[in-house]
Design an enzyme around this catalytic site. Structure first.
Site, short mmCIF file in Angstrom:
data_model
loop_
_atom_site.label_atom_id
_atom_site.label_comp_id
_atom_site.label_asym_id
_atom_site.label_seq_id
_atom_site.Cartn_x
_atom_site.Cartn_y
_atom_site.Cartn_z
NE ARG A 83 88.40 19.22 31.60
CZ ARG A 83 88.08 18.43 32.63
NH1 ARG A 83 86.85 18.46 33.13
NH2 ARG A 83 88.97 17.63 33.18
CB SER A 115 96.13 20.70 28.97
OG SER A 115 96.66 19.83 29.94
CD GLU A 124 91.82 22.12 28.70
OE1 GLU A 124 91.64 22.26 29.93
OE2 GLU A 124 92.36 21.10 28.21
#
Length: 346
Positions: free
Chosen positions: A178, A229, A304
């Site tokens: 990520r 998320s 995130e």
């Protein structure tokens, strides 16, 4: 806003014909349905148009922020006080040559995955349910099932703040879980080349994608506005306690509300706009969940999703959340008091 001069819109229209818009509601753009107004938005229709815009912006010292589909962004309640540069469908070129794929950054990720499947290519199935544009996916090395799109990248093309075009190989992109170098460069991803593999059976690729989409529909909240998320998975926390959603649930936070925002009763790593939520409500829940998980497990979760300030600064949402006065558990809705799960009392 001193930068918003009478001649600016005219100049931008000459650089990007048909791509300049005034007073756009960010709440209509946001997946969370939260945010104020963007006074001026420019959406380039080609890489050369973007280069001209960035050259103009640099020459005149204009404050700006670059936005894609905004699926992982939380806009300030006050809106924006800078020029917004939008990378979207107008920059959505796509081409397949054998196992190699070229795509511009504005293409919608699920459409990208479907086109590969129809061409009999495998490797992007895990992205089929991810809302967002390809540029954001590459920047975040996004994916699902703990996979990342960076594994298939050949090279990535970007435009600098001064309007220069750059090309980086996969190795130069620094892909990690990520993460990529683009998160700190201040450059705009405009396209990428990929290499995928020929599928043994296109039918099986389609079946896998349908299974992934079905699983997402069952697990994730879909009826209330949300941004996907909220917290990124920490491998160490995952090994000891599980993914963020499971840990937040074990801390008793499902259904917790602050203002109009709520930690989803369906999946605890989702925060939903339950009823006219404000950005500050969502940030408060992010900070609350982060603090309680840290107290119970010793792990500090990173967000995130990112927060976009009125000045156009984009930072992980937990950084903004930490700057707020967070509600205590007792300040939240009556009758919802998290209790530590067994074995999480560090």
């Amino acid at each position: 806003m001193p930068w918003l001069t009478p001649g600016l819109e005219q100049d931008l229209n000459s650089l990007v014909p048909g791509g300049v818009h005034r007073n756009i509601s960010l709440a209509r753009v946001s997946r969370w349905r939260v945010g104020g107004t963007a006074p001026l938005v420019v959406a380039p229709g080609s890489v050369s148009e973007l280069q001209r815009v960035m050259t103009y912006v640099s020459r005149h010292g204009l404050p700006y922020v670059v936005l894609g589909s905004s699926t992982n962004l939380l806009f300030a309640d006050e809106g924006l006080e800078v020029l917004a540069i939008h990378i979207g469908a107008r920059l959505g070129g796509f081409r397949i040559e054998g196992a190699r794929v070229w795509s511009e950054a504005g293409i919608w990720v699920p459409a990208f995955a479907r086109r590969l499947a129809r061409a009999g290519l495998s490797g992007a199935e895990h992205t089929c349910g991810i809302p967002g544009t390809l540029g954001g996916l590459v920047c975040m090395n996004g994916g699902s099932q703990r996979k990342g799109i960076g594994d298939h990248v050949i090279d990535v093309t970007s435009v600098t703040a001064g309007g220069e075009r750059r090309v980086r190989t996969r190795e130069e992109c620094g892909f990690r879980y990520r993460q990529s170098v683009f998160q700190g460069l201040g450059e705009i991803i405009v396209g990428a080349r990929f290499r995928f593999s020929a599928a043994d059976s296109p039918v099986l690729v389609r079946r896998e994608m349908l299974a992934i989409l079905g699983q997402r529909r069952r697990k994730f909240p879909r009826k209330m506005p949300n941004c996907g998320s909220v917290f990124v998975s920490n491998p160490a926390m995952y090994a000891q306690y599980g993914p963020p959603g499971a840990v937040i649930e074990q801390c008793g936070l499902k259904g917790m509300r602050v203002g109009g925002a709520m930690i989803s009763p369906l999946h605890a790593n989702f925060i939903v706009n339950h009823e006219a939520a404000r950005a500050t409500d969502i940030l408060s829940l992010i900070g609350l969940a982060r603090r309680i998980v840290r107290e119970r497990t010793g792990y500090t979760m990173a967000a995130e999703v990112c927060y976009v300030s009125p000045a156009g600064e984009i930072v992980p949402a937990h950084i903004r959340a930490e700057a707020l006065r967070l509600p205590s558990v007792d300040d939240s809705i009556p009758g919802v008091t998290p209790e530590p799960a067994s074995g999480m009392g560090q």
